[in-house]
Enzyme design. Structure first.
Site, PDB file in Angstrom:
ATOM      1  N   HIS A  77       0.834  -1.207   0.000  1.00 39.48           N
ATOM      2  CA  HIS A  77       0.000   0.000   0.000  1.00 39.48           C
ATOM      3  C   HIS A  77       0.870   1.259   0.000  1.00 39.48           C
ATOM      4  O   HIS A  77       0.905   1.997   1.000  1.00 39.48           O
ATOM      5  CB  HIS A  77      -0.937  -0.012   1.211  1.00 39.48           C
ATOM      6  CG  HIS A  77      -1.974  -1.091   1.130  1.00 39.48           C
ATOM      7  ND1 HIS A  77      -2.510  -1.703   2.247  1.00 39.48           N
ATOM      8  CD2 HIS A  77      -2.579  -1.664   0.061  1.00 39.48           C
ATOM      9  CE1 HIS A  77      -3.409  -2.597   1.855  1.00 39.48           C
ATOM     10  NE2 HIS A  77      -3.463  -2.599   0.536  1.00 39.48           N
ATOM     11  N   CYS A 132       3.109 -12.187   2.431  1.00 35.99           N
ATOM     12  CA  CYS A 132       4.140 -12.209   3.472  1.00 35.99           C
ATOM     13  C   CYS A 132       4.045 -13.519   4.262  1.00 35.99           C
ATOM     14  O   CYS A 132       2.948 -13.927   4.674  1.00 35.99           O
ATOM     15  CB  CYS A 132       3.947 -11.018   4.410  1.00 35.99           C
ATOM     16  SG  CYS A 132       5.112 -11.064   5.785  1.00 35.99           S
ATOM     17  N   HIS A 160     -10.153  -4.460   4.783  1.00 36.44           N
ATOM     18  CA  HIS A 160      -8.725  -4.548   4.469  1.00 36.44           C
ATOM     19  C   HIS A 160      -8.445  -5.896   3.806  1.00 36.44           C
ATOM     20  O   HIS A 160      -8.983  -6.932   4.204  1.00 36.44           O
ATOM     21  CB  HIS A 160      -7.895  -4.390   5.747  1.00 36.44           C
ATOM     22  CG  HIS A 160      -6.427  -4.192   5.479  1.00 36.44           C
ATOM     23  ND1 HIS A 160      -5.603  -5.239   5.136  1.00 36.44           N
ATOM     24  CD2 HIS A 160      -5.643  -3.080   5.477  1.00 36.44           C
ATOM     25  CE1 HIS A 160      -4.370  -4.768   4.949  1.00 36.44           C
ATOM     26  NE2 HIS A 160      -4.373  -3.458   5.153  1.00 36.44           N
ATOM     27  N   GLU A 162      -5.953  -7.897   3.808  1.00 37.19           N
ATOM     28  CA  GLU A 162      -5.391  -8.972   4.644  1.00 37.19           C
ATOM     29  C   GLU A 162      -6.502  -9.706   5.399  1.00 37.19           C
ATOM     30  O   GLU A 162      -6.512 -10.948   5.481  1.00 37.19           O
ATOM     31  CB  GLU A 162      -4.375  -8.398   5.634  1.00 37.19           C
ATOM     32  CG  GLU A 162      -3.773  -9.486   6.518  1.00 37.19           C
ATOM     33  CD  GLU A 162      -2.893  -8.956   7.637  1.00 37.19           C
ATOM     34  OE1 GLU A 162      -2.479  -7.778   7.597  1.00 37.19           O
ATOM     35  OE2 GLU A 162      -2.619  -9.733   8.559  1.00 37.19           O
ATOM     36  N   SER A 258      -2.479   2.632   3.856  1.00 32.32           N
ATOM     37  CA  SER A 258      -1.511   1.764   4.533  1.00 32.32           C
ATOM     38  C   SER A 258      -1.859   1.683   6.011  1.00 32.32           C
ATOM     39  O   SER A 258      -1.642   2.640   6.775  1.00 32.32           O
ATOM     40  CB  SER A 258      -0.100   2.339   4.347  1.00 32.32           C
ATOM     41  OG  SER A 258       0.791   1.686   5.215  1.00 32.32           O
ATOM     42  N   ASN A 260      -0.593   0.086   8.577  1.00 30.04           N
ATOM     43  CA  ASN A 260       0.467   0.245   9.580  1.00 30.04           C
ATOM     44  C   ASN A 260       0.958   1.686   9.647  1.00 30.04           C
ATOM     45  O   ASN A 260       1.346   2.160  10.715  1.00 30.04           O
ATOM     46  CB  ASN A 260       1.597  -0.751   9.332  1.00 30.04           C
ATOM     47  CG  ASN A 260       2.518  -0.345   8.221  1.00 30.04           C
ATOM     48  OD1 ASN A 260       3.498   0.353   8.450  1.00 30.04           O
ATOM     49  ND2 ASN A 260       2.206  -0.748   6.989  1.00 30.04           N
TER      50      ASN A 260
END
Ligand code: 2E7
Ligand code: F3S
EC number: 1.17.7.4
Length: 347
Positions: A77, A132, A160, A162, A258, A260
């Protein structure tokens, strides 16, 4: 485990010694000593091992197969990364049905559900999976606890990628819990068989609050076998917490989508920074933010190339903030092997 005492001990203390060194001594001069203007530069910041691997996966796929290649969703991202790869011949798509039959498609670092693998196989796509490995680990946990017939409370942000990938491993068993305020809505079949898992990029503090509230409702709630919030997320939050109490302003380099990076802004503010802003590029730094500031903290999300941080440092130096001191709270050495089909070509 995400154990509050262990995870927070460094970041909660504003008294930890800063690991100070002059990073840009050539640029710092007497003017900084006069004005007291300085920059604290968080370390670690920027690329994590999973992003490094994902970006290299796309680069190697381009080398090996030639442009165009397809990437499902943004590989990571970050606007700069995506725009640069697009210029080099990557076509980013939302779903595999936009990829021509038989073409090469890379799955992004955030992971995909089994349904996405199936639809790619049905179109005879040549898939390269840049998920990942720390996300794959969470997928394995979800599969295992679903097999054992647990209710899985997946703490994460709705929508999201993920979370969609992880939940897709066991949709019948997974319920999304989007922060502490969502805990009241959770219902389970059997209170003795409930486990929480999480997205890898959450705020550690907020997640602990969510878990606390879940446990108040379900005292037998089980913890994940190991931390789901990954080392890179935790390390970047610890570093920004260490500097935040001293900062009039924290600039986080990262994109709006993003997770994080956005968390780093929140963590900085919660840890005492007077102000904190997210920018993709140096040109987005508003000079009004700098007025009256003496100490500016800089960090960047796990998907952010260092060149973008350099751009912000250069811009700040032009405004008299040429004295840059690193604030180091961890050293990262983790490297992930490339996906199997590309391994032979890694430098
Ligand atoms: C993959 C995963 O791409 P990012 O900005 O992603 P987030 O999840 O923070 O929006 O950062 C790197 C990354 C983090 N987590 C990639 Cl699962
Ligand atoms: Fe992986 Fe964490 Fe980076 S899950 S992609 S190491 S932010």
């Amino acid at each position: 485990m995400l154990d509050a005492a262990r995870t927070y001990s460094v970041g909660m203390s504003s008294a930890i010694p800063l690991n100070v060194g002059i990073a840009r001594s050539a640029a710092s001069g007497p003017a900084d000593a006069d004005t007291g203007k300085r920059v604290l530069l968080a370390e670690p910041r920027g690329y994590c091992a999973g992003v490094d691997r994902a970006v290299e996966t796309v680069e190697k796929s381009l080398e090996r197969h030639g442009a165009p290649i397809y990437v499902r969703k943004e590989i990571v991202h970050n606007r700069h990364v995506v725009e640069t790869l697009r210029e080099r011949g990557v076509i980013f798509v939302d779903e595999t049905d936009e990829v021509p039959e038989g073409a090469v498609v890379v799955f992004s670092a955030h992971g995909v559900s089994p349904a996405v693998h199936e639809s790619a196989a049905a179109r005879n796509l040549h898939t390269i999976d840049a998920t990942c490995p720390l996300v794959t680990k969470v997928h394995q946990e979800a599969k295992r606890f679903a097999r054992d017939d647990f209710d899985i409370l997946l703490i994460g942000h709705e929508g999201h990628e993920e979370v969609e990938g992880t939940a897709g491993e066991a949709p019948e068993h997974v319920q999304l819990v989007d922060g502490p305020d969502s805990v009241g809505k959770v219902t389970v079949r059997d209170e003795s068989k409930v486990i929480w898992l999480s997205q890898t990029t959450l705020s550690v503090d907020e997640t602990m609050e969510t878990v606390k509230r879940l446990r108040e409702r379900f005292p037998s709630l089980q913890d994940p076998p190991s931390d789901d919030i990954c080392y890179a997320t935790q390390n970047r939050q610890v570093a920004v917490k260490a500097m935040a109490p001293e900062c009039d302003l924290v600039i986080v380099v990262g994109s709006r989508n993003s997770s994080n990076s956005v968390r780093l802004v929140e963590v900085a503010l919660n840890a005492g920074a007077k102000a904190a802003h997210l920018v993709d590029f140096a040109r987005e730094v508003d000079s009004a933010w700098l007025a009256g500031a003496r100490t500016i903290g800089i960090t960047s999300g796990a998907s952010v190339p260092e060149i973008l941080v350099r751009g912000v440092l250069d811009m700040l130096a032009e405004h008299g903030f040429a004295d840059v001191k690193p604030v180091t709270t961890a050293n990262e050495t983790l490297v992930f092997a490339l996906p199997r089909e590309l391994r032979a070509t890694r430098a």
